[in-house]
Design a protein around this motif. Structure first.
Motif, PDB file in Angstrom:
ATOM      1  N   THR A  32       0.804  -1.233   0.000  1.00 11.14           N
ATOM      2  CA  THR A  32       0.000   0.000   0.000  1.00 11.14           C
ATOM      3  C   THR A  32       0.834   1.278   0.000  1.00 11.14           C
ATOM      4  N   PRO A  33       1.896   1.391   0.825  1.00 13.27           N
ATOM      5  CA  PRO A  33       2.676   2.647   0.801  1.00 13.27           C
ATOM      6  C   PRO A  33       3.280   2.972  -0.556  1.00 13.27           C
ATOM      7  N   LEU A  34       3.585   1.950  -1.373  1.00 13.24           N
ATOM      8  CA  LEU A  34       4.154   2.214  -2.688  1.00 13.24           C
ATOM      9  C   LEU A  34       3.175   2.965  -3.582  1.00 13.24           C
ATOM     10  N   LEU A  35       1.885   2.783  -3.337  1.00 15.63           N
ATOM     11  CA  LEU A  35       0.859   3.490  -4.100  1.00 15.63           C
ATOM     12  C   LEU A  35       0.344   4.714  -3.358  1.00 15.63           C
ATOM     13  N   GLY A  36       0.159   4.573  -2.048  1.00 15.05           N
ATOM     14  CA  GLY A  36      -0.468   5.641  -1.267  1.00 15.05           C
ATOM     15  C   GLY A  36       0.417   6.855  -1.072  1.00 15.05           C
ATOM     16  N   LEU A  37       1.713   6.648  -0.825  1.00 17.69           N
ATOM     17  CA  LEU A  37       2.596   7.782  -0.567  1.00 17.69           C
ATOM     18  C   LEU A  37       2.769   8.689  -1.788  1.00 17.69           C
ATOM     19  N   PRO A  38       3.026   8.143  -2.996  1.00 17.26           N
ATOM     20  CA  PRO A  38       3.085   9.034  -4.166  1.00 17.26           C
ATOM     21  C   PRO A  38       1.757   9.747  -4.427  1.00 17.26           C
ATOM     22  N   ALA A  39       0.642   9.041  -4.205  1.00 17.12           N
ATOM     23  CA  ALA A  39      -0.665   9.669  -4.409  1.00 17.12           C
ATOM     24  C   ALA A  39      -0.865  10.833  -3.451  1.00 17.12           C
ATOM     25  N   ALA A  40      -0.453  10.656  -2.192  1.00 21.65           N
ATOM     26  CA  ALA A  40      -0.574  11.746  -1.215  1.00 21.65           C
ATOM     27  C   ALA A  40       0.325  12.911  -1.590  1.00 21.65           C
ATOM     28  N   ALA A  41       1.533  12.620  -2.075  1.00 22.48           N
ATOM     29  CA  ALA A  41       2.439  13.688  -2.495  1.00 22.48           C
ATOM     30  C   ALA A  41       1.836  14.496  -3.634  1.00 22.48           C
ATOM     31  N   MET A  42       1.205  13.811  -4.602  1.00 23.83           N
ATOM     32  CA  MET A  42       0.571  14.514  -5.718  1.00 23.83           C
ATOM     33  C   MET A  42      -0.646  15.306  -5.247  1.00 23.83           C
ATOM     34  N   ALA A  43      -1.434  14.703  -4.339  1.00 23.67           N
ATOM     35  CA  ALA A  43      -2.637  15.371  -3.852  1.00 23.67           C
ATOM     36  C   ALA A  43      -2.317  16.672  -3.138  1.00 23.67           C
ATOM     37  N   LEU A  44      -1.155  16.755  -2.536  1.00 23.22           N
ATOM     38  CA  LEU A  44      -0.745  17.984  -1.851  1.00 23.22           C
ATOM     39  C   LEU A  44       0.115  18.879  -2.741  1.00 23.22           C
ATOM     40  N   GLY A  45       0.939  18.261  -3.591  1.00 20.80           N
ATOM     41  CA  GLY A  45       1.852  19.032  -4.414  1.00 20.80           C
ATOM     42  C   GLY A  45       1.163  19.811  -5.521  1.00 20.80           C
ATOM     43  N   ILE A  46       0.183  19.193  -6.176  1.00 18.43           N
ATOM     44  CA  ILE A  46      -0.520  19.883  -7.270  1.00 18.43           C
ATOM     45  C   ILE A  46      -1.242  21.140  -6.772  1.00 18.43           C
ATOM     46  N   PRO A  47      -2.027  21.060  -5.670  1.00 20.56           N
ATOM     47  CA  PRO A  47      -2.625  22.305  -5.153  1.00 20.56           C
ATOM     48  C   PRO A  47      -1.581  23.339  -4.744  1.00 20.56           C
ATOM     49  N   ALA A  48      -0.439  22.889  -4.202  1.00 19.42           N
ATOM     50  CA  ALA A  48       0.600  23.835  -3.801  1.00 19.42           C
ATOM     51  C   ALA A  48       1.120  24.613  -5.001  1.00 19.42           C
ATOM     52  N   VAL A  49       1.385  23.903  -6.101  1.00 16.02           N
ATOM     53  CA  VAL A  49       1.867  24.566  -7.305  1.00 16.02           C
ATOM     54  C   VAL A  49       0.797  25.482  -7.885  1.00 16.02           C
ATOM     55  N   THR A  78      10.689   4.372   0.757  1.00 18.48           N
ATOM     56  CA  THR A  78       9.960   3.098   0.719  1.00 18.48           C
ATOM     57  C   THR A  78      10.317   2.316  -0.534  1.00 18.48           C
ATOM     58  N   PHE A  79      10.392   3.017  -1.674  1.00 21.63           N
ATOM     59  CA  PHE A  79      10.724   2.332  -2.920  1.00 21.63           C
ATOM     60  C   PHE A  79      12.140   1.764  -2.869  1.00 21.63           C
ATOM     61  N   VAL A  80      13.064   2.532  -2.300  1.00 21.11           N
ATOM     62  CA  VAL A  80      14.446   2.040  -2.191  1.00 21.11           C
ATOM     63  C   VAL A  80      14.494   0.786  -1.323  1.00 21.11           C
ATOM     64  N   MET A  81      13.694   0.763  -0.256  1.00 22.45           N
ATOM     65  CA  MET A  81      13.731  -0.351   0.682  1.00 22.45           C
ATOM     66  C   MET A  81      13.060  -1.603   0.127  1.00 22.45           C
ATOM     67  N   ILE A  82      11.878  -1.446  -0.501  1.00 20.71           N
ATOM     68  CA  ILE A  82      11.106  -2.642  -0.881  1.00 20.71           C
ATOM     69  C   ILE A  82      10.624  -2.654  -2.321  1.00 20.71           C
ATOM     70  N   GLY A  83      10.874  -1.573  -3.066  1.00 22.95           N
ATOM     71  CA  GLY A  83      10.318  -1.479  -4.415  1.00 22.95           C
ATOM     72  C   GLY A  83      10.708  -2.618  -5.326  1.00 22.95           C
TER      73      GLY A  83
END
Length: 350
Positions: A32-49, A78-83
């Motif tokens: 789940t973190p491999l999908l959820g963390l990038p999605a959260a980053a985009m969900a916050l990063g796009i509005p910030a930009v 996370t990706f480096v550790m388990i990707g």
């Protein structure tokens, strides 16, 4: 089964590993973190930009940007550790069954916390390194000397598991290093079943030490804030208020209510751990027989209600027909599994 070990849940060895519900759930939680963390980053990063380009306030943009960057860094780590492991592990878990082997656990070397495992699989020895293996899982593997694995594949990827869900699913990779040349970890307690009181269970005490300590220290700041808020409220209402000060009054009252809620929550946690400490000091671990009736557990015809956060304990009780408690099976009792990092509270029906 050694007399010094409590019976615990073991993975099935006659079906593909992924068909075991505990393995499947553990794999989902890893993936789940491999999908959820990038999605959260985009969900916050796009509005910030977007807000930054629109000329919105820099404080809001900065907060969103910092949060997005934190999620992005977590995703990269996370990706480096388990990707590179998730895909091969999924294939192994779908095509192979868990197989039992014996294991010795060795101390990690310098650098990243990679535990070293010497696994005796039939007539061959497999040297593995496991990333960030929890301390409690290391203790269970070292104490029992038992491990289940699938793989390794042609690139050395493997998945591992322990008894009792202390490690429901772990990442491992084959290494050419002679891990047995290192130092074995020390087993802190060889016979957790025989401790004089449940509070003396070394693995459980180590696992709960941090949340127990935090339950005391986390009360301090909300208590100080509450005193400050009450002073403000008293001072505010001692003045002659004007109609245009209504928003200020509402803000102070809402803030005070929020602080009161936080303080009540922290006090509830403190009381919980105080109660648990008393229950663990009642007596030694004692196993009582339980049976499963739908979603309910029963002991000698009496309903047993496990509080939230006890899914591993319930799974072990269902698998073994035994529930381990501190003291006698009546009223409110502490529930655990000797030598494992699980703790909850149960209510025995009168």
């Amino acid at each position: 089964m050694s007399k010094r070990e409590a019976p615990a849940l073991e993975p099935p060895t006659d079906i593909p590993a992924m068909e075991d519900p505990h393995t499947a759930a553990a794999f989902r939680s890893v993936r789940t973190p491999l999908l959820g963390l990038p999605a959260a980053a985009m969900a916050l990063g796009i509005p910030a930009v977007t807000l930054g380009l629109a000329g919105a306030g820099w404080v809001l943009v900065a907060l969103l940007g910092i949060a997005a960057l934190a999620f992005l860094l977590a995703a990269v780590l996370t990706f480096v550790m388990i990707g590179s492991w998730v895909g091969p592990a999924a294939k192994l878990l779908r095509t192979q069954s868990w197989r039992e082997a014996t294991v010795k656990v060795y101390r990690p070397g310098k650098g990243l916390p990679k535990s070293k495992l010497a696994v005796k699989d039939g007539d061959k020895t497999i040297n593995l390194v496991a990333n960030a293996l929890p301390w409690a899982a290391q203790q269970v593997l070292a104490r029992t000397g038992r491990i289940w694995l699938v793989g390794p594949d042609d690139r050395g990827n493997a998945a591992i598991r322990s008894t009792g869900l202390a490690l429901p699913l772990g990442q491992a990779k084959m290494t050419t290093e002679k891990v047995a040349a290192g130092y074995e970890i020390n087993v802190v307690q060889d016979d957790p079943v025989r401790v004089p009181i449940a509070a003396s269970d070394a693995v459980l005490a180590h696992t709960t030490a941090t949340p127990r300590k935090r339950s005391r220290t986390d009360v301090v700041l909300p208590a100080l804030l509450m005193v400050f808020a009450l002073v403000m409220v008293f001072d505010l209402f001692s003045r002659d208020l004007r109609a245009d000060q209504a928003p200020l009054v509402i803000g102070v009252l809402v803030g005070t209510a929020a602080i009161a809620g936080l303080l009540a929550w922290r006090i509830a946690k403190l009381r919980h751990w105080s109660t648990v400490d008393k229950l663990l000091a009642v007596g030694p671990w004692k196993s009582v027989p339980v049976s499963v009736h739908g979603e309910a557990l029963k002991c000698a015809g009496r309903a047993v209600t496990l509080r939230k956060g006890a899914k591993e304990l319930r799974a072990n009780a269902v698998a073994t027909g035994q529930l381990w408690i501190a003291g006698q099976p009546r009223g409110t009792v502490a529930v655990g599994l000797p030598g494992y990092p699980f703790l909850s509270v149960a209510e025995f029906e009168d």
